[in-house]
Structure formats: structure tokens, C-alpha cells
Enzyme design. Structure first.
Site, short mmCIF file in Angstrom:
data_model
loop_
_atom_site.label_atom_id
_atom_site.label_comp_id
_atom_site.label_asym_id
_atom_site.label_seq_id
_atom_site.Cartn_x
_atom_site.Cartn_y
_atom_site.Cartn_z
N GLY A 1 0.82 -1.21 0.00
CA GLY A 1 0.00 0.00 0.00
C GLY A 1 0.85 1.26 0.00
N GLU A 2 0.28 2.34 0.57
CA GLU A 2 1.00 3.61 0.73
C GLU A 2 1.36 4.25 -0.61
OE1 GLU A 2 4.38 3.05 3.27
OE2 GLU A 2 3.31 1.67 4.58
N GLY A 3 0.72 3.86 -1.70
CA GLY A 3 1.05 4.41 -3.01
C GLY A 3 2.23 3.75 -3.69
N THR A 4 2.79 2.71 -3.08
CA THR A 4 4.00 2.09 -3.60
C THR A 4 3.79 1.49 -4.98
OG1 THR A 4 4.66 1.55 -1.33
CG2 THR A 4 5.83 0.42 -3.11
#
Length: 362
Positions: free
Chosen positions: A319-322
């Protein structure tokens, strides 16, 4: 606030420009289709930019909305409830995957605190200054937000999108930093797609065991009962079973489409917000790309409903935009190829003598 108003404000990317870009693509020295998905991306960028010759993506930005969700207290997340600020701290310290990749790609990262459950003093003022409330309610038994807080969160997302567009950002990588966020995301997708809890409930970015998954299914099931009566109003839906970070992301996606600013979506939380936004403005998904497959069933269902085909499938679940950030170089490559590949030289046919000339000379 009525999200349906966005339907009149959002236009599709320029179809005429896209057709001209497709015709130009056929004239390039590389045969059509030889570059696969990159051809499609280049034509999409042409339409989004309103220019047959694609401009390079020079000012991309990662924007991450952060929040804690009360439902995490049920043990439905792989992380302890109320610890999303630790994810934010890791990004700010450059110690998270998205921070490492962003540093390598020289892409700035912006973190927006919409509903972190921590003392504001733990984080920089520029992160916490937008906070709508401290944490979001436990959606299985209570609303995540009041109606006023939901409207304020959507307005926050709109304001952040305007700030980014006004500063020259030409593409956004959108992600979330949340604990418990995949539970309201699954609830929103199930409510909007008319499916059962077990169909959309995954194991989240941190991973959970079977017992936690069963608790998560039960929470989604109970939240669905509260979501269905308010399906006709997207702001009420976000207030009932969303959260301040999800409402802000929804507003951000809608206003980004208004401002003609493309967005790459990351995981299930972004997909759920996009699905809510699509419900309000059916043309909005034309401005978004699905960056990656996260493995969450709710994400797959949402992307299928919006006809968005993910660019990558590398099994990235953090997650986290990775995952979306990993797709950025692919989009930048498509822009460069569409702009810089030369066209085939025009064939020149030598002049031929007029028919019958040779006989007349004999």
C-alpha cells in the site's frame, strides 16, 4: 454538499485529439502495436493533455491521505489500532517503500492528515493542519463521520487537488496511510456493487490470519446493513461507512478530474474512493489509471466496474502508493516514446513517362 454537481463540471479527455494521436501513432517508425500498452498510454496522455504531441511528465507528485479507523479496534488489521501515525513518520523519515522509491525517482511526497488518531505534536504542522477529526468512528456500530465532517473532508480533498493543480503538478500518484482502511473500502465496494461481505473482504496490506479475516467479514457485513439505506447520497455514504481520509480522497479524485490532472490509483482504498466518485460523476474515471493489482478482491471488483485495467501485477501489497509509484516510469516512458519517436519518411515515387510516349517516339 452534493457530489452530483461534479457531473456537470467534469468533461472527458479530448476525443478528437485522441483520434489525431492514434493517426500519428500509425505514422511512427515503430509499427503500431509493437510497443503494446505503451501505445494506449501515449494516446490517453495526448487526450488528457489536449495535445497530439505528448508533453513530458515533468512535475509528478505523490499525495498520501492519512487516517485511523475505529473498526481497527476489532482486530481486523495487521497493525494495532491508532498507529497510522507510525506509517506517516516512516514516510517523512524516508524509511518506507514509497519514500525510498520517491527519493530514487526524484518525486516529491505530500502527506495529508485527514483523521489520524494521535497528538498533533507528534508530526509536522504542515501534515496535521488539515485534520478533520481524530480518528473515524467504528463503522459496524456507528457512523464514521458526522454529515458536517464528511462534507469538510470532501472539501479538503477538493482544496488539495486545487493546490496541486495550481502549483503545476501534471500527474498525481495517489495513496493512503491508514490502519483499518481496507475495511471501510471493502464496505463501500460491496455496497456500490451489490455484493456480500465475503466476496470483497481481503487480508489487507499487513496481512491477517483466518480468525482476523472472519472478524473483518463480520464487520463489513454489519457495516453494509448501515450503508444500504444511504446509497442514494454519496456524502451520507462516506459519513456512514467511510472515513475522513476516504472522503478526502473522493473529493480529491473528483476535483482532479475537473482540473484535468491525471491520477494513478494504488490499492483498494483508492479504488473504493474512485468508485464513489464514479457514482457521482460517470466521466471522472477517464482521468485515472489503475497503477497495480493489490490482490484485494474489492479492488478487482471496483476496477472492473470502472473498466480500469491495471498497469502492473507484481504482487505488491504494502500500500502507501508504492504500487502506483512503480507504474509511474511506465507512464513517463509512454509519454517520451509518443513525443520523441520520429515519423516514417514519406515515400517519393519517381516521375514516370506518360503512357504511349515510347511508341510515339518510335
Amino acid at each position: 454538499m452534493n457530489l452530483d454537481d461534479f457531473s456537470d463540471l467534469i468533461e472527458r479527455p479530448d476525443g478528437g485529439i485522441r483520434r489525431d494521436a492514434e493517426e500519428r501513432r500509425e505514422r511512427l517508425i515503430v509499427p503500431p502495436g509493437a510497443l503494446g500498452r505503451l501505445d494506449e498510454l501515449g494516446e490517453w496522455l495526448s487526450a488528457a493533455q489536449g495535445s497530439v504531441t505528448v508533453r513530458a511528465i515533468e512535475q509528478p507528485r505523490v499525495v498520501l491521505f492519512a487516517g485511523d479507523h475505529g473498526v481497527a479496534s476489532l482486530g481486523v488489521s495487521g497493525r494495532p489500532a491508532g498507529t497510522a501515525y507510525e506509517l506517516v513518520r516512516a514516510v517523512l523519515d524516508g524509511a518506507s517503500p514509497v519514500a525510498v522509491l520517491a527519493r530514487r525517482a526524484d518525486v516529491p511526497v505530500r502527506v495529508v492528515d485527514a483523521a489520524l488518531d494521535c497528538d498533533p505534536e507528534l508530526l509536522p504542522a504542515e501534515v496535521v493542519r488539515h485534520r478533520v477529526r481524530r480518528g473515524s468512528g467504528r463503522i459496524d456500530v456507528e457512523n464514521a463521520l458526522t454529515a458536517e465532517e464528511a462534507a469538510a473532508a470532501v472539501a479538503l480533498g477538493v482544496a488539495i487537488a486545487d493546490e496541486e493543480a495550481d502549483s503545476g503538478t501534471d500527474l498525481v500518484v495517489l495513496g493512503d496511510l491508514s490502519v483499518g482502511g481496507t475495511t471501510p473500502a471493502a464496505t463501500l465496494v460491496a455496497a456500490l456493487c451489490g455484493t456480500d461481505a465475503s466476496v470483497v473482504t481481503g487480508r489487507g496490506g499487513a496481512g491477517i490470519d483466518d480468525l482476523a479475516w472472519m472478524r473483518k467479514c463480520a464487520a463489513v457485513r454489519d457495516a453494509l446493513r448501515r450503508a444500504r439505506p444511504v446509497l442514494g447520497d454519496q456524502v451520507e455514504l462516506l459519513a456512514a461507512v467511510g472515513g475522513a481520509d476516504l472522503a478526502a480522497m473522493t473529493g480529491f479524485l473528483l476535483q482532479s478530474a475537473v482540473r484535468r490532472m491525471p491520477v494513478i490509483l494504488d490499492g483498494v482504498v483508492g479504488a473504493a474512493c474512485a468508485l464513489v466518485a464514479q457514482r457521482a460523476a460517470f466521466r471522472a474515471p477517464d482521468w485515472w489509471l489503475a497503477g497495480q493489482v493489490s490482490g484485494e478482491p474489492a479492488q478487482s471488483k471496483a476496477l472492473d466496474r470502472m473498466a480500469l485495467n491495471p498497469l502492473l501485477d507484481h504482487g505488491v501489497t504494502v500500500g502507501e502508493g508504492t504500487g502506483a509509484l512503480l507504474a509511474l516510469p511506465l507512464v513517463q516512458a509512454a509519454a517520451a516514446l509518443a513525443a520523441e519517436l520520429p515519423e516514417q519518411p514519406e515515400l517519393t515515387i519517381p516521375d514516370q513517362p506518360a503512357a504511349g510516349t515510347a511508341d510515339e517516339e518510335n
